[in-house]
Design a protein around this motif. Structure first.
Motif, mmCIF file in Angstrom:
data_model
loop_
_atom_site.group_PDB
_atom_site.id
_atom_site.type_symbol
_atom_site.label_atom_id
_atom_site.label_comp_id
_atom_site.label_asym_id
_atom_site.label_seq_id
_atom_site.Cartn_x
_atom_site.Cartn_y
_atom_site.Cartn_z
ATOM 1 N N HIS A 1 101.379 -57.030 14.744
ATOM 2 C CA HIS A 1 100.930 -56.616 13.554
ATOM 3 C C HIS A 1 99.607 -56.831 13.332
ATOM 4 O O HIS A 1 98.978 -57.753 13.993
ATOM 5 C CB HIS A 1 101.978 -57.606 12.433
ATOM 6 N N ASP B 1 98.064 -55.625 7.894
ATOM 7 C CA ASP B 1 99.825 -55.708 7.432
ATOM 8 C C ASP B 1 100.031 -56.793 6.509
ATOM 9 O O ASP B 1 100.843 -56.397 5.409
ATOM 10 C CB ASP B 1 100.364 -55.953 8.662
ATOM 11 N N PRO B 2 99.550 -57.762 6.387
ATOM 12 C CA PRO B 2 100.062 -58.882 5.293
ATOM 13 C C PRO B 2 99.703 -58.497 4.122
ATOM 14 O O PRO B 2 100.575 -58.718 3.237
ATOM 15 C CB PRO B 2 99.128 -60.180 5.771
ATOM 16 N N GLU B 3 98.609 -57.833 3.744
ATOM 17 C CA GLU B 3 98.560 -57.426 2.314
ATOM 18 C C GLU B 3 99.455 -56.504 1.811
ATOM 19 O O GLU B 3 99.873 -56.238 0.642
ATOM 20 C CB GLU B 3 97.026 -56.958 2.006
ATOM 21 N N ASP C 1 102.503 -58.147 1.334
ATOM 22 C CA ASP C 1 102.292 -58.774 -0.244
ATOM 23 C C ASP C 1 102.502 -57.752 -1.100
ATOM 24 O O ASP C 1 103.368 -58.340 -2.112
ATOM 25 C CB ASP C 1 101.028 -59.670 0.086
ATOM 26 N N GLY D 1 105.565 -64.687 6.202
ATOM 27 C CA GLY D 1 105.076 -64.122 4.918
ATOM 28 C C GLY D 1 105.543 -65.269 3.874
ATOM 29 O O GLY D 1 104.668 -65.393 2.934
ATOM 30 N N PHE E 1 101.263 -66.151 4.338
ATOM 31 C CA PHE E 1 100.512 -64.854 3.552
ATOM 32 C C PHE E 1 100.636 -64.844 2.274
ATOM 33 O O PHE E 1 99.722 -64.860 1.508
ATOM 34 C CB PHE E 1 101.035 -63.695 4.363
ATOM 35 N N HIS F 1 108.040 -58.200 7.164
ATOM 36 C CA HIS F 1 108.838 -58.829 6.256
ATOM 37 C C HIS F 1 109.985 -57.981 5.449
ATOM 38 O O HIS F 1 110.558 -57.014 6.348
ATOM 39 C CB HIS F 1 107.657 -59.232 4.924
ATOM 40 N N THR G 1 103.539 -50.626 8.427
ATOM 41 C CA THR G 1 103.334 -51.770 9.383
ATOM 42 C C THR G 1 104.053 -51.848 10.329
ATOM 43 O O THR G 1 104.335 -52.909 10.588
ATOM 44 C CB THR G 1 103.691 -53.103 8.327
#
Length: 518
Positions: A183, A187-189, A192, A220, A224, A317, A365
């Motif tokens: 990832h 990706d985390p945003e 989110d 996550g 994150f 996630h 993602t």
């Protein structure tokens, strides 16, 4: 499917806030966000009773980055992190991302053989672990003390594109050897804006996750979402028993709690569970199909504050959330933007609403797993479909129902049977704690269903006979004939993996050889 060399996995959807920081580095984004919202002096984590501010989070990450850089690590270096949940993990993970390395978390409680296998898959340039594991690795090992005590110069944030790999998560390996899903810094945003927004984490929340940060889902939950949204997160290095977890939730005033169905079921066996769980703002359940009987018990306490979610390691996630504002009983809600889904038949063609088939997903993602860390990371373009191993249906208005893995299906008399449907009926009995159903081959060569049941504490042998008759009678009265188990076997426990998932292949094997029994 598209492939690309490391550091060139540009996503078609790049969060604006990532592109607005000068380096494009996720850690710079997190630090800039905390500063812009005035959070640097606020508590970010509570680890073993000690509070750590957002400032302490980023200062520790600086020290870890200096230690990594001092050992020649940098953009693209793979760093295996074999630490329990705690600040050392947070600092090591963020320090790796700061220098542009790829953080690869792994379960610190693995047996040495499993840990060695994880290292062979990851092929790391360095490992962060306790000294007890040093002999397992060919790569140099940095203990937490070495990581935070180097005193070297703090490197600048490594320049990253939105598609630069940031971390890789191991798949569970339940259907083969574990693989690595890569990832990116972007990706985390995206995750989110989907799951984090649906769960609704805010600065007022205190979060705790039973799933560890060595899983994409746990990352996550504990890293994150709270760092992006300013929440407090409670960390626990050791895996807590249900009673200890209830005590932790009450002691710290946890408002957002993440766990698996099995762990929730064990918690409900304690008298204080209803009061503690009832005080949550959100209880998030994931990891396996939520039994209907358990969902009813939890919803009686939580109502729409129970969020049943679905995602995969490949996604990073969740992309389905069934909870407040989008609740329908026994479903996983509707797909979250920017993701899409469909259900297809064996030929890969979409089926009509309500028809069961294979669940396929699409979004920005998705990183299918690779066999080795040195392999070119795989990424699907946002419009490409990823085929899961799950059986599902979609209601006409978009609510999704997932029934379990396609390879969990049992065939009885040439007819496909979902064990979870039968297990749901059995678990409605007040004396039943857990249940698993599989097909067994009789001496005659005919396959028939057998139910393996774990009884609740206090049910004696005399009562068990009556429970068996009641379970079979209920099955006969509520299920189609071919779904009715021929017999019920009471067992002390069922085989599960380290995260609590039922090991159905083990159930089948032990049922076949007779080792799963009283």
């Amino acid at each position: 499917m598209t492939t690309a060399p490391p550091h060139a996995l540009d996503s078609a959807i790049a969060p604006a806030s990532v592109t607005q920081v000068s380096s494009g580095n996720l850690v710079e984004l997190l630090e800039a966000s905390a500063r812009a919202h005035g959070r640097l002096e606020r508590t970010a984590y509570i680890d073993d009773g000690v509070e750590y501010s957002f400032r302490a989070v980023f200062e520790g990450a600086e020290q870890a980055a200096a230690a990594f850089a001092g050992r020649g690590l940098g953009l693209g270096s793979r760093i295996l992190i074999a630490l329990p949940d705690g600040m050392d993990f947070v600092w090591a993970f963020l320090g790796a991302l700061r220098i542009g390395a790829v953080a690869i978390p792994v379960n610190s409680m693995f047996h040495p053989d499993e840990m060695a296998r994880a290292a062979r898959v990851a092929e790391p340039a360095a490992v962060v672990a306790s000294s007890q594991f040093e002999e397992l690795f060919t790569a140099p090992v940095l203990t937490a003390d070495r990581l935070l005590g180097s005193g070297g110069a703090v490197p600048r944030f490594a320049d990253c594109s939105p598609g630069t790999p940031a971390f890789a998560a191991f798949t569970s390996g339940t259907t083969g050897g574990p693989k690595l899903c890569f990832h990116t810094h972007a990706d985390p945003e995206i995750l989110d804006r989907a799951a984090g927004e649906a769960i609704g984490v805010t600065e007022d929340d205190v979060c705790y996750s039973v799933p560890r940060m060595n899983f994409a889902y746990g990352l996550g939950n504990s890293l994150f979402f709270p760092l992006l949204r300013g929440a407090v997160t409670v960390l626990s290095g050791r895996r807590l028993a249900p009673a200890d977890c209830l005590a932790l939730l009450a002691r710290h005033g946890v408002t957002v709690y993440y766990s698996q169905p099995t762990f929730f079921a064990h918690m409900l066996g304690h008298s204080e569970a209803a009061e503690v769980l009832g005080g949550l703002r959100a209880a998030v359940v994931a990891g396996e199909v939520l039994p209907q009987a358990l969902e009813r018990r939890l919803r009686a306490i939580l109502g729409e504050r129970l969020l049943n979610v679905y995602g995969t390691t490949e996604i990073g996630h969740a992309l389905l959330v069934n909870g407040a504002g989008a609740y329908r009983e026994f479903t996983l809600g509707r797909v979250l933007e920017p993701y899409r889904l469909r259900v297809v038949d064996e030929a890969g063609q979409p089926v009509a609403p309500g028809i069961e088939g294979r669940l396929e997903l699409a979004g920005p993602t998705i990183g299918p797993g690779v066999a080795h860390g040195s392999d070119a990371p795989l990424r699907l373009a946002p419009q490409e479909w990823y085929a899961t191993s799950d059986a599902a249906t979609v209601d006409p208005d978009g609510y999704v129902r997932v029934y379990g893995r396609l390879d969990d299906v049992e065939i009885v008399g040439g007819i496909n049977v979902h064990p979870t449907e039968i297990e749901d009926r059995l678990m409605e009995h007040p004396a039943v704690k857990e249940a698993a159903v599989c097909a067994v081959r009789r001496d005659s060569g005919v396959s028939a269903l057998r139910a393996f049941v774990v009884l609740r504490a206090g049910v004696d042998a005399k009562s068990a006979h009556g429970v068996r008759q009641e379970l079979l009678a209920t099955a006969e009265a509520t299920l189609t004939w071919y779904k009715v188990p021929e017999d019920v076997v009471f067992v002390p426990s069922l085989p599960r993996n380290h995260v609590g998932k039922l090991l159905r292949r083990t159930v089948r094997a032990q049922a076949a050889d007779g080792s799963l029994g009283p």
